[in-house]
Design a protein around this motif. Structure first.
Motif, short mmCIF file in Angstrom:
data_model
loop_
_atom_site.label_atom_id
_atom_site.label_comp_id
_atom_site.label_asym_id
_atom_site.label_seq_id
_atom_site.Cartn_x
_atom_site.Cartn_y
_atom_site.Cartn_z
N PHE A 54 3.10 -0.98 4.31
CA PHE A 54 2.82 0.38 3.89
C PHE A 54 4.11 1.03 3.42
CE2 PHE A 54 -0.44 -0.71 7.03
CZ PHE A 54 -1.59 -0.41 6.31
N VAL A 84 0.19 -6.87 5.06
CA VAL A 84 0.27 -5.57 4.41
C VAL A 84 1.59 -4.89 4.78
CG1 VAL A 84 -0.81 -3.30 4.14
CG2 VAL A 84 -2.24 -5.31 4.55
N MET A 135 -7.50 0.52 5.98
CA MET A 135 -7.00 -0.26 4.86
C MET A 135 -6.87 -1.73 5.25
SD MET A 135 -6.09 -0.10 1.64
CE MET A 135 -5.66 1.60 1.24
N VAL A 167 0.86 -1.19 0.00
CA VAL A 167 0.00 0.00 0.00
C VAL A 167 0.89 1.23 0.00
CG1 VAL A 167 -1.75 1.30 1.26
CG2 VAL A 167 -1.84 -1.21 1.23
N HIS A 225 -2.55 -0.47 -3.65
CA HIS A 225 -3.54 0.48 -3.15
C HIS A 225 -2.78 1.70 -2.65
CE1 HIS A 225 -6.25 -2.95 -3.32
NE2 HIS A 225 -5.41 -3.62 -2.53
#
Length: 253
Positions: free
Chosen positions: A162, A160, A151, A117, A201
């Motif tokens: 970031f 995930v 998210m 992300v 994303h």
């Protein structure tokens, strides 16, 4: 980018021929095709608009003569019907794309199987008194914590990472250096933009740099709902449904 995309959208809607002259930053970053230095705009009728983020209905029915458009165009409505063409126009130049692939490839190799992300943290000039007075809002740390949580909740338990870019990397290291955050090494604005735009994303804070990274990534987009400060001059110039596409998710701090 807004100006160029809007130029194409308005031209296509009215069967016009769009062009810009070379020398803009766009043709150094993207493989845009509507650059033409063989046409002079001298004598073209100037259409000037000043409002930041609202649709001007008059632009959909321009006079049938040669026109030069001048002014901000931070409205996705002007090009929402030609999104595929706009995405093709904003294909990165080959040397830059190689850098993007190398940088993001290392991240994907390090965090194999993770959803990547992109996170844009805009600070810099938005913290200056003049811009704060106009109404440019800058999110607090709490916004990013809230956006990360939102998210994660939408990714159904997947791992995930970031990946963060900013014009103030030191602030990011001091305030947002969490275990699931990787902060990009210093690099050009073009490279960082391309990496964000190539993530799965995007979480954006303030400014059109993050907006376009999210739009090009075309995944889940989370945005800061305080970018346009309520009651400010800037907020009075923006119709939010014309600025943020449907489906983008507002989060506050």
């Amino acid at each position: 980018m807004f100006i160029y995309a809007s130029l194409l959208g308005l031209a296509r809607a009215q069967s016009r021929i769009p062009f810009i002259h070379s020398g803009s930053h766009l043709d150094n970053v993207f493989q845009i095709t509507h650059v033409n230095d063989n046409i002079s705009a001298e004598g073209f009728r100037l259409m000037r608009h000043t409002t930041f983020g609202v649709v001007y209905p008059s632009l959909w029915s321009l006079p049938r003569e040669n026109i030069t458009l001048h002014g901000p165009r931070e409205v996705f409505r002007y090009f929402e019907n030609i999104e595929d063409e706009v995405r093709r126009e904003f294909t990165f130049c080959v040397p830059l794309q190689r850098q993007i692939n190398e940088t993001l490839g290392k991240v994907r190799a390090e965090f194999k199987g993770h959803v990547i992300v992109g996170v844009h943290v805009r600070r810099g000039d938005f913290l200056e008194d003049g811009n704060k007075k106009i109404g440019f809002g800058v999110p607090k740390v709490s916004y990013f914590i809230n956006a990360f949580h939102r998210m994660r909740s939408m990714l159904n338990g997947r791992k995930v990472t970031f990946l963060m870019a900013s014009d103030d990397l030191q602030w990011c290291h001091e305030n947002l250096n969490f275990t699931d955050v990787k902060i990009l090494e210093p690099g050009s604005a073009e490279l960082h933009f391309g990496v964000l735009a190539s993530c799965d994303h995007v979480i954006l804070s303030s400014g059109t740099y993050g907006w376009w990274a999210a739009w090009l990534a075309d995944g889940i987009s989370v945005y800061y709902d305080g970018y346009f400060v309520n009651g400010s001059v800037l907020r009075s110039q923006v119709n939010l449904p014309d600025y943020y596409p449907p489906g983008w998710i507002a989060v506050g701090d």
